[in-house]
Design an enzyme around this catalytic site. Sequence first.
Site, PDB file in Angstrom:
ATOM      1  N   ASN A   1       4.141 -34.257  -2.002  1.00 44.21           N
ATOM      2  CA  ASN A   1       4.009 -33.190  -3.008  1.00 44.21           C
ATOM      3  C   ASN A   1       4.015 -31.783  -2.399  1.00 44.21           C
ATOM      4  O   ASN A   1       4.218 -30.793  -3.108  1.00 44.21           O
ATOM      5  CB  ASN A   1       2.737 -33.391  -3.829  1.00 44.21           C
ATOM      6  CG  ASN A   1       2.827 -34.564  -4.818  1.00 44.21           C
ATOM      7  OD1 ASN A   1       1.835 -35.170  -5.140  1.00 44.21           O
ATOM      8  ND2 ASN A   1       4.018 -34.876  -5.312  1.00 44.21           N
TER       9      ASN A   1
ATOM     10  N   ASP B   1       2.081 -40.357 -13.503  1.00 42.66           N
ATOM     11  CA  ASP B   1       3.402 -39.727 -13.465  1.00 42.66           C
ATOM     12  C   ASP B   1       3.794 -39.187 -14.852  1.00 42.66           C
ATOM     13  O   ASP B   1       3.306 -39.646 -15.876  1.00 42.66           O
ATOM     14  CB  ASP B   1       4.419 -40.787 -13.003  1.00 42.66           C
ATOM     15  CG  ASP B   1       5.703 -40.185 -12.466  1.00 42.66           C
ATOM     16  OD1 ASP B   1       5.780 -38.935 -12.372  1.00 42.66           O
ATOM     17  OD2 ASP B   1       6.631 -40.941 -12.135  1.00 42.66           O
TER      18      ASP B   1
END
Length: 252
Positions: A77, A29
């Site tokens: 995503n 991340d």
Amino acid sequence: MFSKPKETVADQPALDLANIPAHIAIIMDGNGRWAKARHLPRVAGHQQGMQTVKKVTIEASRLGVKVLTLYAFSTENWKRPSSEVNFLMQLPIKFFDTFVPELIENNVRVMVMGDLTALPAPTQAVVKKAMAQTAACTGMVLNFALNYGGRAELVRAAQALARQVEQGALAAEAIDEAHFEQALMTAPLGELAAPDLLIRTSGEERLSNFMLWQVAYSEFVFLDEHWPDFDGASLRHAIEVFQHRHRRFGGL
Ligand SMILES: CCc1cc(N2CCCCCC2)n2ncc(-c3ccc(F)cc3)c2n1
């Protein structure tokens, strides 16, 4: 559930190479925030993040990690701007265009988990080719979670078991944890399916629908650095935090 600031680990014994976590999973991340902090486009963070994948793969293999699972693209995503998704779908191609020889040189085998059918054909093709090219490697397994979601994986497993019950191949009462694990995407990893250590970068302390069944007993280490800044030293630091929690006192 908290990572220790780097300085508290510095006074710990160095890395115990006899207690390296067999399976490490990483939620990579902070790529967008890394780029934003440098007034760069988000895709620059993804590009740099891919370089970090290469560095960390080699260091994990060198340390003796048996499985390294990397959360590359989640089912959520797809909600990102199409321009960013299109760029992300090119990264596996760029990755393998330059990195397959080094993977083979380090005896690293590529595995992928997730619903690959939804990926663009060129991305699917390069991933399948890399898995075939590294199939004979017997060292670390580099396992990419691609278009992967933990809940989708559990639903898929439940459907597979329900079909076996419908066909009379399995009694509902006989379903146990072993049957479930055999129906999960990590089944090919066998005894190594469960991460010993889960690392998440960029300060977020959430699972984000990642390996929900498999991390039931994993140690979580959360680090503030963004993924593009993560490196071999960061990996060793996370392992030292893990080892500090899993201190071995004599024969325990
Ligand atoms: C499909 C999205 C994506 C994003 C991405 N980023 C961007 C976001 C996360 C940080 C790392 C860099 N990487 N980095 C390697 C791969 C990769 C995936 C599968 C494979 F077989 C080989 C390489 C990758 N894939």
